[in-house]
Design a protein around this motif. Structure first.
Motif, mmCIF file in Angstrom:
data_model
loop_
_atom_site.group_PDB
_atom_site.id
_atom_site.type_symbol
_atom_site.label_atom_id
_atom_site.label_comp_id
_atom_site.label_asym_id
_atom_site.label_seq_id
_atom_site.Cartn_x
_atom_site.Cartn_y
_atom_site.Cartn_z
ATOM 1 N N ILE A 34 0.844 -1.208 0.000
ATOM 2 C CA ILE A 34 0.000 0.000 0.000
ATOM 3 C C ILE A 34 0.878 1.256 0.000
ATOM 4 O O ILE A 34 0.715 2.148 -0.842
ATOM 5 C CB ILE A 34 -0.942 -0.004 1.226
ATOM 6 C CG1 ILE A 34 -2.000 -1.099 1.070
ATOM 7 C CG2 ILE A 34 -1.599 1.353 1.409
ATOM 8 C CD1 ILE A 34 -2.742 -1.423 2.354
ATOM 9 N N ASP A 37 2.956 1.517 -3.233
ATOM 10 C CA ASP A 37 2.146 1.938 -4.374
ATOM 11 C C ASP A 37 1.861 3.438 -4.296
ATOM 12 O O ASP A 37 1.946 4.161 -5.287
ATOM 13 C CB ASP A 37 0.842 1.136 -4.382
ATOM 14 C CG ASP A 37 0.074 1.294 -5.681
ATOM 15 O OD1 ASP A 37 0.635 1.903 -6.609
ATOM 16 O OD2 ASP A 37 -1.069 0.824 -5.777
ATOM 17 N N ALA A 38 1.531 3.907 -3.092
ATOM 18 C CA ALA A 38 1.239 5.335 -2.915
ATOM 19 C C ALA A 38 2.453 6.176 -3.288
ATOM 20 O O ALA A 38 2.332 7.197 -3.971
ATOM 21 C CB ALA A 38 0.821 5.603 -1.473
ATOM 22 N N ARG A 39 3.641 5.729 -2.887
ATOM 23 C CA ARG A 39 4.854 6.510 -3.188
ATOM 24 C C ARG A 39 5.169 6.468 -4.673
ATOM 25 O O ARG A 39 5.617 7.455 -5.238
ATOM 26 C CB ARG A 39 6.020 5.969 -2.370
ATOM 27 C CG ARG A 39 5.864 6.315 -0.906
ATOM 28 C CD ARG A 39 7.079 5.951 -0.121
ATOM 29 N NE ARG A 39 6.924 6.442 1.240
ATOM 30 C CZ ARG A 39 7.199 5.744 2.323
ATOM 31 N NH1 ARG A 39 7.687 4.525 2.218
ATOM 32 N NH2 ARG A 39 7.030 6.254 3.512
ATOM 33 N N PHE B 27 -0.634 5.611 10.486
ATOM 34 C CA PHE B 27 -1.299 4.990 9.342
ATOM 35 C C PHE B 27 -1.167 3.468 9.422
ATOM 36 O O PHE B 27 -2.117 2.732 9.133
ATOM 37 C CB PHE B 27 -0.695 5.517 8.038
ATOM 38 C CG PHE B 27 -1.331 4.915 6.811
ATOM 39 C CD1 PHE B 27 -2.629 5.262 6.440
ATOM 40 C CD2 PHE B 27 -0.653 3.998 6.029
ATOM 41 C CE1 PHE B 27 -3.229 4.703 5.329
ATOM 42 C CE2 PHE B 27 -1.244 3.439 4.910
ATOM 43 C CZ PHE B 27 -2.530 3.793 4.562
ATOM 44 N N GLN B 57 -7.124 -2.321 -1.170
ATOM 45 C CA GLN B 57 -5.751 -1.801 -1.292
ATOM 46 C C GLN B 57 -5.749 -0.419 -1.952
ATOM 47 O O GLN B 57 -5.070 0.497 -1.481
ATOM 48 C CB GLN B 57 -4.895 -2.788 -2.094
ATOM 49 C CG GLN B 57 -3.417 -2.464 -2.017
ATOM 50 C CD GLN B 57 -2.546 -3.628 -2.480
ATOM 51 O OE1 GLN B 57 -2.889 -4.780 -2.279
ATOM 52 N NE2 GLN B 57 -1.422 -3.311 -3.098
ATOM 53 N N LEU B 60 -6.802 2.191 0.517
ATOM 54 C CA LEU B 60 -5.792 2.573 1.510
ATOM 55 C C LEU B 60 -4.625 3.323 0.876
ATOM 56 O O LEU B 60 -3.992 4.148 1.534
ATOM 57 C CB LEU B 60 -5.312 1.324 2.257
ATOM 58 C CG LEU B 60 -6.376 0.776 3.224
ATOM 59 C CD1 LEU B 60 -5.985 -0.589 3.760
ATOM 60 C CD2 LEU B 60 -6.603 1.754 4.375
ATOM 61 N N VAL B 61 -4.350 3.051 -0.399
ATOM 62 C CA VAL B 61 -3.319 3.836 -1.094
ATOM 63 C C VAL B 61 -3.744 5.306 -1.120
ATOM 64 O O VAL B 61 -2.974 6.210 -0.797
ATOM 65 C CB VAL B 61 -3.097 3.310 -2.536
ATOM 66 C CG1 VAL B 61 -2.316 4.313 -3.370
ATOM 67 C CG2 VAL B 61 -2.365 1.968 -2.499
ATOM 68 N N ARG B 62 -5.019 5.517 -1.481
ATOM 69 C CA ARG B 62 -5.521 6.903 -1.522
ATOM 70 C C ARG B 62 -5.550 7.511 -0.118
ATOM 71 O O ARG B 62 -5.278 8.691 0.064
ATOM 72 C CB ARG B 62 -6.930 6.936 -2.118
ATOM 73 C CG ARG B 62 -6.978 6.381 -3.525
ATOM 74 C CD ARG B 62 -7.248 7.437 -4.543
ATOM 75 N NE ARG B 62 -7.051 6.890 -5.880
ATOM 76 C CZ ARG B 62 -8.009 6.744 -6.774
ATOM 77 N NH1 ARG B 62 -9.220 7.125 -6.474
ATOM 78 N NH2 ARG B 62 -7.744 6.257 -7.954
ATOM 79 N N PHE B 64 -3.579 6.818 2.294
ATOM 80 C CA PHE B 64 -2.208 7.154 2.685
ATOM 81 C C PHE B 64 -1.785 8.474 2.045
ATOM 82 O O PHE B 64 -1.146 9.313 2.685
ATOM 83 C CB PHE B 64 -1.264 6.026 2.260
ATOM 84 C CG PHE B 64 0.177 6.277 2.615
ATOM 85 C CD1 PHE B 64 0.607 6.224 3.923
ATOM 86 C CD2 PHE B 64 1.118 6.585 1.634
ATOM 87 C CE1 PHE B 64 1.929 6.460 4.269
ATOM 88 C CE2 PHE B 64 2.441 6.829 1.951
ATOM 89 C CZ PHE B 64 2.851 6.767 3.276
ATOM 90 N N GLN B 65 -2.170 8.636 0.768
ATOM 91 C CA GLN B 65 -1.793 9.868 0.061
ATOM 92 C C GLN B 65 -2.440 11.095 0.705
ATOM 93 O O GLN B 65 -1.862 12.173 0.680
ATOM 94 C CB GLN B 65 -2.189 9.770 -1.418
ATOM 95 C CG GLN B 65 -1.300 8.798 -2.183
ATOM 96 C CD GLN B 65 -1.791 8.557 -3.594
ATOM 97 O OE1 GLN B 65 -2.992 8.522 -3.860
ATOM 98 N NE2 GLN B 65 -0.851 8.369 -4.520
#
Lengths: 274, 193
Positions: A34, A37-39, B27, B57, B60-62, B64-65
């Motif tokens: 996660i 991927d965000a980075r 987080f 997933q 949660l990526v969004r 985290f951003q």
């Protein structure tokens, strides 16, 4: 029926949903994936921004040079992907694709994948490319109404394989993003209209498949079938787009989409609502 | 003077790095605590284990951003559900073809107890609801969001949530799969076929 008469359902639904949800045993949270991927996405945006700046500088230089030489400006064009397979006489492959001026910071332009006429109705299948990936593949009918034509995704621009991996699915050889939409209902702008019948009586099967697929067949509820048209993805990408406009009265009949490999073997057969 | 500036410059990154680490720890805690619930929510929304994993997933990526916004919100869970609903709309609104292999079912069809049949019927019935109604049912009755939080997650009014809930429940009561498998309480007022 009033809310009061919903009471029995309201009372049992949380428990039923709880039981249903607990059928699914989740694994460990993929925290590293996660965050990684965000980075990566943040970096991609940065790279996309740099590339656009470079293009802007290049364009400024070109305009400057043109002015110096007295040349007149003209719209840029790029070759449309060649049709990998032809079938039926109703569809004409795109002659050219245009790249309009960027309207969003991460917008990299659009590619016309195919266009044609079906039952007297003109349509265009287009892909919008952004720094985030293939966000929109859509078909445009009369009156400029855009309908969703295939799933987009967040991938690196220019790598269809990533998009295919992103969608995954039950069969890695197919890895299709598939959609059936009713032409002319404007599902891009109003997703709520996706189940409306097409005002032209036309539905549009389309999607993206891996290069291992050589034939995509739509098998309708009445037993008839039609092959979709395959279009190679633009150079540097290893997947294919496919599309098939067909007559559809209700838009809700069931059927199958069948994917074949080069040896004629069925790679996958998906139940579809046509 | 120069030394003072240099000392400040050297101190600043470590402060920022410390904050970043604290934020990431927070987080991480959130992900570990919420993952089972989130992925099950995604499962109810998609009826597909692979899609559920992708959706959870991506959500949660969004998250985290935009973690600073998520944790600053009144209800971080509601905020993350909002992200999930939007991710789901973006990813699945275009995919009306169901990806179920006819010859390779990935579900335990051998386990045909009444309870399993009932649960499967409910999940199947959910998938036949329009996307917004499905989201409302899942958010209200599984995720336990208030009508207000549900409305915010879906970008609609509380009145719309109420009316769509009513319609969704009416449709669920009439769904053939549920009529065959659901408990009597669910079917009160509905004549069985």
């Amino acid at each position: 029926m009033t809310e009061h008469s919903d009471a029995p359902v309201r009372a049992v639904l949380p428990d039923l949903l709880n039981d249903a949800a607990e059928d699914f045993f989740p694994g460990t949270a993929p925290y590293d994936a996660i965050v990684g991927d965000a980075r990566r996405r943040v970096r991609r945006r940065a790279v996309g921004g740099s590339a656009l700046s470079l293009v802007a500088i290049g364009a400024a230089v070109a305009v400057g040079a043109g002015s110096f030489g007295g040349a007149t400006g003209h719209a840029s064009t790029q070759a449309a992907p060649a049709a990998a397979a032809a079938g039926g006489g109703v569809v004409a492959p795109a002659a050219a694709a245009t790249t309009p001026p960027a309207v969003k910071p991460d917008y990299l332009g659009k590619t016309v994948i195919a266009q044609g006429d079906f039952e007297g109705t003109h349509w265009t299948l287009t892909r919008d490319l952004t720094a985030r990936g293939f966000d929109d593949v859509y078909v445009t009918g009369p009156n400029g109404l855009r309908d969703q034509a295939a799933g987009g995704g967040s991938t690196s621009p220019g790598h269809l394989a990533d998009l295919l991996n992103h969608f995954g699915g039950a069969n890695a050889d197919v890895a299709a993003s598939t959609a059936v939409t009713t032409l002319g209902t404007g599902t891009m702008d109003d997703p709520g209209s996706k189940d409306k019948a097409s005002p032209y009586g036309i539905a549009f099967l389309s999607g993206i498949v891996s290069s291992k697929v050589v034939r995509v067949q739509a098998v309708f509820a009445d037993g008839t079938s039609q092959d979709a048209h395959l279009v190679a993805a633009p150079a540097g990408e290893d997947g294919q787009y496919y599309y098939l406009p067909f007559k559809s009265a209700s838009g809700h009949a069931s059927g199958h989409v069948v994917y074949y490999d080069g040896q004629g073997h069925v790679l996958q057969s998906l139940i579809s609502k046509f | 003077m120069k030394n003072e500036k240099r000392r400040r410059r050297e101190a600043a990154p470590s402060k920022g790095g410390g904050r970043r680490r604290a934020s990431e720890d927070e987080f991480h805690e959130f992900v570990v605590a919420r993952w089972p619930r989130l992925i099950r929510t995604a499962y109810l929304l998609t009826d597909d284990r692979h899609h559920a994993e992708d959706l959870a997933q991506a959500t949660l990526v969004r998250a985290f951003q935009g973690w600073s916004r998520v944790r600053a919100s009144d209800n971080p869970d509601a905020y993350v559900h909002k992200i999930m609903v939007r991710c789901n709309a973006n990813r699945f609104r275009k995919r009306r073809v169901t990806e179920h292999l006819g010859d390779l079912p990935d579900r335990g069809i051998s386990d045909v107890t009444d309870q399993v049949a009932q649960r499967r019927a409910l999940v199947a019935a959910l998938q036949d609801l329009p996307r917004r109604q499905r989201s409302i049912v899942v958010l209200r009755f599984w995720s336990d969001l208030t009508e207000r939080d549900t409305a915010e997650a879906l970008g609609c009014s509380v009145g719309t949530v109420k009316s769509q809930t009513h319609r969704a429940l009416a449709r669920l009561r009439l769904h053939p799969a549920l009529r065959a498998a659901a408990p009597e309480e669910l079917m009160m007022g509905v004549t069985r076929a």
